[in-house]
Design a protein around this motif. Sequence first.
Motif, mmCIF file in Angstrom:
data_model
loop_
_atom_site.group_PDB
_atom_site.id
_atom_site.type_symbol
_atom_site.label_atom_id
_atom_site.label_comp_id
_atom_site.label_asym_id
_atom_site.label_seq_id
_atom_site.Cartn_x
_atom_site.Cartn_y
_atom_site.Cartn_z
ATOM 1 N N GLU A 1 0.807 -1.228 0.000
ATOM 2 C CA GLU A 1 0.000 0.000 0.000
ATOM 3 C C GLU A 1 0.833 1.267 0.000
ATOM 4 O O GLU A 1 0.521 2.239 -0.680
ATOM 5 C CB GLU A 1 -0.934 0.016 1.227
ATOM 6 N N ARG A 2 1.904 1.280 0.814
ATOM 7 C CA ARG A 2 2.672 2.506 0.990
ATOM 8 C C ARG A 2 4.166 2.223 0.950
ATOM 9 O O ARG A 2 4.615 1.203 1.479
ATOM 10 C CB ARG A 2 2.331 3.101 2.355
ATOM 11 N N LYS B 1 -1.156 7.946 -4.293
ATOM 12 C CA LYS B 1 -1.781 6.833 -3.567
ATOM 13 C C LYS B 1 -0.783 6.085 -2.668
ATOM 14 O O LYS B 1 -1.137 5.635 -1.586
ATOM 15 C CB LYS B 1 -2.406 5.870 -4.576
ATOM 16 N N HIS B 2 0.456 5.971 -3.152
ATOM 17 C CA HIS B 2 1.372 5.060 -2.450
ATOM 18 C C HIS B 2 2.461 5.752 -1.617
ATOM 19 O O HIS B 2 3.423 5.111 -1.210
ATOM 20 C CB HIS B 2 2.006 4.099 -3.454
ATOM 21 N N PRO C 1 -2.494 8.031 4.471
ATOM 22 C CA PRO C 1 -2.917 6.637 4.275
ATOM 23 C C PRO C 1 -4.439 6.495 4.214
ATOM 24 O O PRO C 1 -4.960 5.738 3.389
ATOM 25 C CB PRO C 1 -2.336 5.910 5.486
ATOM 26 N N GLU C 2 -5.185 7.258 5.022
ATOM 27 C CA GLU C 2 -6.661 7.148 5.011
ATOM 28 C C GLU C 2 -7.210 7.633 3.676
ATOM 29 O O GLU C 2 -8.026 6.963 3.037
ATOM 30 C CB GLU C 2 -7.303 7.999 6.130
ATOM 31 N N GLU C 3 -6.753 8.834 3.289
ATOM 32 C CA GLU C 3 -7.222 9.447 2.047
ATOM 33 C C GLU C 3 -6.865 8.553 0.849
ATOM 34 O O GLU C 3 -7.614 8.432 -0.110
ATOM 35 C CB GLU C 3 -6.468 10.779 1.926
ATOM 36 N N ALA C 4 -5.697 7.905 0.940
ATOM 37 C CA ALA C 4 -5.178 7.119 -0.184
ATOM 38 C C ALA C 4 -6.080 5.936 -0.537
ATOM 39 O O ALA C 4 -6.166 5.524 -1.698
ATOM 40 C CB ALA C 4 -3.770 6.625 0.137
ATOM 41 N N LYS C 5 -6.773 5.407 0.481
ATOM 42 C CA LYS C 5 -7.577 4.194 0.262
ATOM 43 C C LYS C 5 -8.575 4.361 -0.885
ATOM 44 O O LYS C 5 -8.800 3.448 -1.661
ATOM 45 C CB LYS C 5 -8.340 3.844 1.543
ATOM 46 N N ASP C 6 -9.197 5.545 -0.972
ATOM 47 C CA ASP C 6 -10.234 5.751 -1.986
ATOM 48 C C ASP C 6 -9.697 6.331 -3.291
ATOM 49 O O ASP C 6 -10.465 6.610 -4.205
ATOM 50 C CB ASP C 6 -11.302 6.722 -1.436
ATOM 51 N N GLU D 1 -8.124 6.691 -6.922
ATOM 52 C CA GLU D 1 -8.070 5.831 -8.095
ATOM 53 C C GLU D 1 -6.784 6.141 -8.870
ATOM 54 O O GLU D 1 -6.405 7.307 -9.027
ATOM 55 C CB GLU D 1 -9.294 6.157 -8.973
#
Length: 641
Positions: A52-53, A87-88, A440-445, A447
């Motif tokens: 994820e990161r 995102k990452h 990390p929270e914002e990144a989840k959604d 695209e």
Amino acid sequence: MGMTIAQKIIKAHLISGDMTPGSEIALRIDQTLTQDATGTMAYLEFETMGIERVRTELSVAYIDHNTLQCGFENADDHRYIQTVAKKHGIRFSRPGNGICHQVHLERFGVPGKTLIGSDSHTPTGGGIGMLAFGAGGMDVAVAMGGGAYYITMPKMFKVNLTGKLRPFVTAKDVSLEILRILSVKGGVGAIIEWGGEGVKTLSVPERATITNMGTELGATTSIFPSDEITRAFLKAEGREDAWTALASDPDAEYDRIIDIDLSTLEPLVACPHSPDNVKKASELKGMKVDQVCIGSCTNSSLMDMLKVAALLKGRTVKPSVSLSISPGSRQVLSMLADCGALTDILASGARVLECACGPCIGMGFSPNSAGVSLRTFNRNFLGRSGTADAGVYLVSPETAVAAALTGEITDPRLLGDMPQITMPEAFRVDDSAVLMPASPEEAKDLEVVRGPNIKPFPDSRPVGDAIEAPLTLKVGDNITTDHIMPAGAKILPYRSNIPHLSQFCFGVCDASFPERAKAAGQSIVVGGSNYGQGSSREHAALVPLYLGVRAVIAKSFARIHVANLINAGILPLTFKNPEDYDALNQGDTLRLTGIHAGMDAGEITLQDVTTGKAYPLCCDFTERQKAMLKAGGLLAFTAIG
Ligand code: MIC
Ligand code: SF4
């Protein structure tokens, strides 16, 4: 025993392995960088790892190579990199912000840290005391995921500098002098440390010019100490807290020591088509010049540009010469504008290009037919400029200006007095073009946006126990990745589209190769010494993989390229007796059997089915490399592991 600077940084980052030259070591990587021409692949590879990161201290994605947007391709790639970075957890340096190596030195380089970048000139960071390596995109993807970077523990060379450069003789001439001494193969397997009293006379950007061109020596990397000069540079960038002192121990041992007295050097020129084909500028006096290009990650710092502006001030570029100037970063360009130097450059008749690689990678500004182009860049390989019959000569900014003003190669010392330029106490710091990643929270959604130019990378296949295939291409010594997978304005936009790129594979050597390779289904390529020198582009392995190349047999390989071949699952082998190279003919059917046992024994027999002769080949792989080849490359190996 005392340690060299590089040995100290390696020791502090060693995950596994023995620090004896020739052994494989695994290093912890603090920072990564990518550029757009290799970045799309690196991020596609990172995405397949499902992390994820990023797990580095800092990762930056730069857009600097593919900036000529002649269709949707480059813009789509930029959008993909921007969204994947956000995102990452990767910072995104927007197009126009500058060349990755220049910006990284200014804004992110930290003495004593490790950096890998999907660009062969990442060792530019050695100018600030980083241990910085160029690597293939897959290796960068793994490092972003927190994995180790594997290299062969290098030998240690030292260049001992004494004296001081005379006016009009520059750090670029130091780079050309060491290339003259060592050649494009002379640094293979070594880290080059620059030391001695003369180091104190060189600014950080000058040091970075020298470590940048260590790549052309084939060196694993190059490094300078971190001293008061480094501290002053970091202070001027508002980053003094990033400074630490770094020096080798007085009793450190080196495998080779080379002495250079800076005060004896003269302006030098690397003639076509190799950076080590070095002559004195005075010897080439009078040669007519059509084009002059100033910039690239080698020579685009503020100091370089201020010198260029001061020399151009009040003078006019010869009408027969076309002069381009690309400042290395937005910081450089805005400071040139602030102090009025940009006006002097424009008044001279120069064409100012954006802060990007531009002509260095054939993105515009190709010379006229059979043209003579003087460039402050680091590579002058055949065809790289985009004009097949042009001759590219590598020079310092001072020698470049002298040619632009006179229309011919001229010793720049004939220009009169060198204007005094001092490094500013504070650079103009504006990081607004470096976008921060999402939380990390914002990144989840978020695209990730993928345009139609992004095609999946080719399927690799495990290296089996036997290969029987035709020798579809035999090439000579010093084949560069620009021969294997050319770049330039027409081809570079397809860096994320391996099927399209494949039409141009080996185009400089033999345009019929792609068709022949495809028709053969699977094949073997044979090369001379230093095969794959030059860039880090993994496309020089992925495209042959797509075309069915299963093995490359050469007299010797360049470091990054051989790693890229193994990462792609292509078997790299070397001749035990280099003269056997002469006996193989293009078109012969070659057979390799008992490959797996041969990998363990370190030797495989090559049978030339056409001539009935047999030749011993060396295959000196580590256990990790063997496992990777048997799995079908790094991604397959990581998935299995
Ligand atoms: C180069 O100078 O050849 C490049 C273009 O920067 C390459 C990377 C690439 O091919 O994208 C490099 O040096 O690694
Ligand atoms: Fe860009 Fe040229 Fe430097 Fe490669 S060598 S990173 S193309 S400026």
